[in-house]
Design an enzyme around this catalytic site. Structure first.
Site, short mmCIF file in Angstrom:
data_model
loop_
_atom_site.label_atom_id
_atom_site.label_comp_id
_atom_site.label_asym_id
_atom_site.label_seq_id
_atom_site.Cartn_x
_atom_site.Cartn_y
_atom_site.Cartn_z
N SER A 313 0.81 -1.23 0.00
CA SER A 313 0.00 0.00 0.00
C SER A 313 0.84 1.28 0.00
O SER A 313 1.46 1.60 -1.00
CB SER A 313 -1.01 -0.03 1.14
N LYS A 338 -0.89 -4.17 -3.33
CA LYS A 338 -2.14 -3.67 -2.76
C LYS A 338 -2.34 -2.23 -3.23
O LYS A 338 -1.67 -1.32 -2.75
CB LYS A 338 -2.12 -3.74 -1.23
N GLN A 342 -8.89 2.73 1.30
CA GLN A 342 -10.04 2.57 2.18
C GLN A 342 -10.39 3.86 2.91
O GLN A 342 -9.52 4.67 3.20
CB GLN A 342 -9.77 1.49 3.25
#
Length: 550
Positions: A313, A338, A342
């Site tokens: 991420s 990733k 979110q």
């Protein structure tokens, strides 16, 4: 992560030696679905419902509760409904219970309320490894080596209490007090302390120090709310006091965190204003570009970023921007993959929903999210990297998406499954060596006992002097092996010569940690680290791949 237990057990029985590598290298990835450091937009919203069980689902649950033939657990039923619903979306949308939310938020916010001690369990007793500098325990007079016998009105020595249970007793709201009974070495009477809990920082920068007279090193373990501030403090120290010119950023095993923290750090590595660093876009979220501010406070010349299969991420955002703009060299192995963003929504019962709302893209337009249409394949993708030999050979590195993207200098890069390094470094063969991993787990306790018992005047040395003069003698290695055999009588009395060298290195690095904190550990450990040495080779070569675009 949720795994098919039958499939997992079968694979582990066939590939038994690899389970040790998995514990070492990707242990931090277990539970990636509930990843406490998923990239977020730092937006937390309050819902207007009492939870997720509303409408038709709530109506059905009421009928089941009132009329079903057998007693039912309403909360358990509701949890299954929630898990099934979110399980049909993506691997990183999840529901966080009220009980788990505090720990999740502590990881992201970079602090917690407690008494400020590092401890370990020795013979069913809590022993203080060190009171945290500036924390309430240090202020109260707690010393390294103190045994915590009582907390409040509970005797905790010799009762086999779990680490989580101990933490629950020691932590509490800032400003509240806790009574602690301590037994100090050489004393028979308990010392009683009243410690007022305070905010304790959880550092996301493990270490920052100079690898040589020009090259600085910063190790980031996650991207929390304080990471940029910590990063800048380390950078300032190295640039202004130690003359740093080039920089190694170590993102190995870093699962990510706040997207904005990554972009703030990137702004310090690009001198030009409005240079695209990353952009996000989703079905209900319009494109949002994150660009450099043009206000870099320090001059950094050449950069190397270290990544591995545990870098995810926000780590991939940072590495991707450096790579796409040819700002430096990315060294290591293919990152996790990733590329989802979110948002976290707080629910009225104290729980939270973490929902994927967008994808992020590197400056060249790459999405590095690996496929998740097959949940079982997604969950076992890390195991597959071991089985296919990808971690040992660049030739076996998987390109998930063959679409070619181009860096500023015209180099081809790919997306769809993580960041591919510019220079590949295979996993250390020791990561799959059973005896090495068995011995490694006993090093912390042995070193603590040794340091506590010896009382050697090592603290009078500087870190550099310790490195030059301290040697792990054969007697210390023999003592360690005896200690390890006392824990596991299956360990042989003699170990191969190459393992003896590794044991000496582990012991010296751990002793350095006790004497000089994390900086001491990495200062010693990185001397034999393949990726760090590859970074130094790049940065000391006549023409390192660098910074045409700054």
């Amino acid at each position: 992560m949720q795994q098919d237990n039958t499939s997992k057990s079968h694979k582990l029985s066939v590939w038994f030696p690899l389970m040790f590598a998995i514990v070492l290298v990707i242990g931090m990835l277990i539970g990636m679905r509930m990843q406490t450091a998923a990239p977020a937009l730092a937006v937390e919203q309050e819902t207007t419902t009492d939870g997720l069980g509303q409408g038709k689902v709530e109506e059905i649950l009421r009928y089941v509760e009132a009329k079903y033939v057998d007693p039912v657990d309403r909360d358990a039923l509701l949890q299954e409904v929630i898990d099934d619903l979110l399980g049909r979306l993506d691997p990183h949308s999840n529901y966080i219970s009220a009980e788990d939310l505090r720990e999740v938020n502590e990881q992201l916010e970079g602090n917690f309320d407690g008494i400020g001690v590092e401890f370990m369990m020795l013979d069913d007793t809590i022993v203080v490894v060190a009171p945290l500098a500036g924390g309430p325990s240090e202020a109260a007079g707690i010393l390294a080596g103190d045994k915590i016998i009582q907390i409040a009105d509970s005797t905790i020595a010799g009762v086999n209490m779990s680490t989580s249970g101990i933490i629950e007793l020691l932590r509490g709201e800032k400003g509240t007090a806790v009574e602690v009974g301590v037994l100090r070495r050489g004393e028979t009477a308990l010392r009683e302390y009243t410690i007022t809990r305070d905010e304790i920082p959880m550092n996301s920068v493990d270490a920052s120090y100079m690898l040589n007279d020009k090259v600085g090193y910063i190790k980031l373990n996650r991207f929390s709310a304080t990471t940029y501030e910590e990063f800048m403090k380390g950078l300032e120290e190295m640039v202004e006091k130690e003359g740093m010119e080039d920089l190694v950023i170590d993102l190995r095993h870093n699962p990510g965190g706040y997207l904005q923290q990554a972009t703030s750090i990137l702004s310090q590595l690009f001198r030009r204003k409005d240079q695209l660093l990353v952009f996000t876009e989703g079905r209900s979220v319009s494109r949002n570009d994150y660009t450099s501010t043009g206000r870099a406070f320090f001059d950094v010349d050449d950069i190397v970023v270290l990544i591995d299969e545990g870098s995810a991420s926000a780590s991939e955002i940072l590495a991707g921007a450096i790579q796409d703009h040819d700002r430096g060299t990315v060294i290591g192995r293919r990152s996790f993959g990733k590329g989802l963003v979110q948002e976290q929504y707080k629910l009225k019962d104290g729980s939270a929903l973490r929902l994927t709302v967008a994808r992020y893209y590197t400056p060249s337009g790459r999405s590095i999210q690996k496929p998740y249409d097959d949940p079982e394949a997604y969950d076992k993708e890390m195991y597959d990297r071991y089985e296919t030999g990808e971690l040992e050979s660049e030739a076996r590195m998987v390109i998930q998406d063959s679409t070619a993207y181009y860096t500023d200098n015209g180099r081809v890069v790919y997306g769809g499954g993580g960041i591919m390094p510019d220079i590949f470094v295979p996993i250390d063969s020791l990561a799959t060596h059973e005896l090495y991993l068995e011995l490694r787990q006993y090093v912390p306790e042995f070193v603590f006992r040794h340091i506590s018992g010896e009382g050697q005047p090592l603290t009078e040395l500087s870190l550099e002097a310790f490195d030059r003069t301290f040697q792990v003698e054969p007697e210390l290695v023999a003592d360690f092996l005896s200690f390890a055999r006392s824990k596991d009588d299956g360990i042989a009395a003699m170990i191969p010569p190459f393992l003896q060298a590794e044991v000496r290195h582990m012991l010296k690095a751990r002793i350095a940690k006790h004497l000089f904190d994390n900086k001491g550990y990495y200062y010693i450990w990185n001397q034999r680290d393949d990726m760090v040495n590859a970074a130094l080779k790049v940065l000391t070569s006549p023409n390192p791949q660098t910074a045409s675009q700054q």
